[in-house]
Every structure is written in structure tokens, then in C-alpha cells.
Design an enzyme around this catalytic site. Structure first.
Site, PDB file in Angstrom:
ATOM      1  N   HIS A   1       0.837  -1.200   0.000  1.00 24.54           N
ATOM      2  CA  HIS A   1       0.000   0.000   0.000  1.00 24.54           C
ATOM      3  C   HIS A   1       0.869   1.245   0.000  1.00 24.54           C
ATOM      4  O   HIS A   1       1.816   1.361   0.792  1.00 24.54           O
ATOM      5  CB  HIS A   1      -0.921   0.021   1.226  1.00 24.54           C
ATOM      6  CG  HIS A   1      -1.773   1.254   1.286  1.00 24.54           C
ATOM      7  ND1 HIS A   1      -2.788   1.490   0.371  1.00 24.54           N
ATOM      8  CD2 HIS A   1      -1.753   2.333   2.109  1.00 24.54           C
ATOM      9  CE1 HIS A   1      -3.358   2.652   0.647  1.00 24.54           C
ATOM     10  NE2 HIS A   1      -2.748   3.184   1.696  1.00 24.54           N
ATOM     11  N   SER A   2       0.546   2.191  -0.887  1.00 19.04           N
ATOM     12  CA  SER A   2       1.233   3.480  -0.981  1.00 19.04           C
ATOM     13  C   SER A   2       2.719   3.245  -1.284  1.00 19.04           C
ATOM     14  O   SER A   2       3.042   2.636  -2.303  1.00 19.04           O
ATOM     15  CB  SER A   2       1.014   4.268   0.313  1.00 19.04           C
ATOM     16  OG  SER A   2       1.334   5.624   0.141  1.00 19.04           O
ATOM     17  N   LEU A   3       3.639   3.698  -0.429  1.00 21.79           N
ATOM     18  CA  LEU A   3       5.042   3.349  -0.619  1.00 21.79           C
ATOM     19  C   LEU A   3       5.186   1.835  -0.764  1.00 21.79           C
ATOM     20  O   LEU A   3       5.965   1.345  -1.585  1.00 21.79           O
ATOM     21  CB  LEU A   3       5.889   3.841   0.559  1.00 21.79           C
ATOM     22  CG  LEU A   3       7.294   3.244   0.686  1.00 21.79           C
ATOM     23  CD1 LEU A   3       8.160   3.602  -0.508  1.00 21.79           C
ATOM     24  CD2 LEU A   3       7.961   3.687   1.994  1.00 21.79           C
TER      25      LEU A   3
END
Length: 257
Positions: free
Chosen positions: A91-93
């Protein structure tokens, strides 16, 4: 503890797992954020989570802001788990890390996960403009994180700020160091998620993850903000497990070759 055991942590041991799920948390987070998921997945799925330096049991280690170092260490740790089919989820990074680890495994060993699940980040060919806040003053930096919906009020207590803020900043710098690249396809399916109220992603940017696979692709949405995967009300985990099961049917041996 070996270097690999520091970078990837087993959350719920399984005696004979049919599949391993390796999770890459968002910026600033450690493996602990994934503990609730490890207790909700089926009994034959063993959950591992990335733990970067400077958090949890690695709090005393220097923070790492070089993307090549982080990816190579995570890929080496993942290689230890390839006696079972495996799924990478980020998720995200963590979405970017999951893809880059998969790419590393492809180039080094010609092995692919049974499935790549990414959320909260546009495709690697799209610049992540939100990382511009990496060098903002503390007040502005914290306000920007709050606007994403992932910062509880108690996290602003001075003692807690002292603990989590350096790691979060380091991870934003890690993101900022990444230059948008032409998306290189993997041989595994890819599922890409977007929160409908997530200001860091656009429908078009998430759909461009299609270029990351020569197999099937699915883009999904959830009624939530940037941190929707960690909100049980969005149904993210249940749908992700269904996608994992679908991909598992096509996985043979330790990953797809």
C-alpha cells in the site's frame, strides 16, 4: 537474527502453508500494522510483513533512504520464502516496493508471485507529486499527513511524534528519490486499488498499472480515503483474499516461472 529475518517478519506461523502473503506497509509504518490481517486470512495462508530500519524492533538502526538498498534487501529476504507460492501486497510506498521487489525477483531469478496487489499509489510511470512535502516544515508535513486521513490525534503527542516522525520523513524521502520509470511487465496477475476519497491517486493513474502485467489485470475501488485498506468497513481484505484464491488456482510451485 539474520538480515533477512529483520527485513521480513512472520506474523502468524503456519505449520504447512499453501501460500505466503508478503505485505509491504505504507510510509512510516512497521510490520505491526498488518497484524490484524494475519488473524483474518485463511489458515493455509502465512502472512509476512516488511519491517524497514528505524521502527519497532529496528528502532535503533539508521534510517535507510536509498531505494536500491531497500529493494535489494527485501528481495533477498523474499527469496527465502519461495518454497511456496507467494503473493506480494503493498500500500502506498508499499505498493511501489512490492512492484520493485517483484521486478528484482523477475530479473534475478525469473520468478514471479502468484499475484501482485497494489493500492494507494499510481503506476510506476507516473510521478508521485505528493512526496514534495518530504522537506516541508514539521507543522506543514504533519498537516498534510492528517489530510490523508491516517493520523489519529494521540499520534501528535510529543513522545509519539519523536518516535514516528523521523521514519515517516525518511520514507517520504525514499519515495521522492524514485524517478518515474517505464513500467516493465511481470508474468503474474495484478490487482490495483484506489480509495474514492484518496487525493494521492487518480482513476487514470491507477488503471495504468495494467502495463505491469502480461496476465490479467483488475482495477478496484473502495469507499475510503488514502488508508482505506486498514478500515474493515471497506471490505478490502475480503476482496483481496478472493483475488488471491483466484490467482492461487493458477500458481504452480514456488511462484510463477
Amino acid at each position: 537474527m539474520s538480515p533477512g529475518e529483520r527485513w521480513l517478519v512472520r506474523l502468524e506461523p503456519r505449520p504447512n502453508p499453501a501460500l505466503r502473503l508478503v505485505i509491504f506497509p505504507p510510509a512510516g509504518a512497521g510490520a505491526a500494522i498488518c497484524f490484524p490481517w494475519s488473524r483474518q486470512v485463511p489458515e493455509d495462508v502465512e502472512v509476512w510483513a516488511a519491517r524497514l530500519p528505524g521502527r519497532e524492533s529496528r528502532i535503533a538502526e539508521p534510517l535507510e533512504q536509498r531505494m536500491d538498498v531497500v529493494v535489494s534487501q527485501l528481495a533477498a529476504a523474499t527469496l527465502r520464502l519461495l518454497d511456496r507460492p507467494f503473493v506480494l501486497l503493498g500500500h502506498s510506498l508499499g505498493a511501489l516496493l512490492a512492484y520493485l521487489v517483484a521486478l528484482n525477483l523477475k530479473r534475478a531469478s525469473d520468478v514471479h508471485p502468484a499475484l501482485l496487489v497494489v493500492s494507494g499509489r499510481e503506476a510506476p510511470n507516473r510521478p508521485d507529486n505528493f512526496t514534495a512535502i518530504a522537506e516541508a516544515p514539521d507543522r506543514d508535513f504533519i498537516a498534510a499527513i492528517q489530510a490523508l486521513g491516517g493520523l489519529p490525534d494521540h499520534a501528535l503527542e510529543p513522545e509519539l511524534l519523536r518516535l514516528w516522525l523521523p521514519a515517516l520523513r525518511a520514507d517520504f524521502r525514499l519515495c521522492a528519490s524514485f524517478a518515474a520509470m517505464q513500467t516493465e511487465p511481470l508474468a503474474c496477475p495484478v490487482v490495483a486499488w484506489r480509495g474514492l476519497r484518496d487525493p494521492t491517486t487518480t482513476p487514470e493513474g491507477v488503471r495504468e498499472w495494467r502495463a505491469a502485467t502480461t496476465s490479467w489485470f483488475q482495477d478496484r475501488t473502495a469507499d475510503g480515503d488514502h488508508f482505506f485498506p486498514f478500515d474493515a468497513r471497506t471490505g478490502f481484505l475480503e476482496t483481496a483474499i478472493a483475488d488471491i484464491r483466484a490467482a492461487q488456482l493458477t500458481a504452480a510451485g514456488p511462484g510463477l516461472r
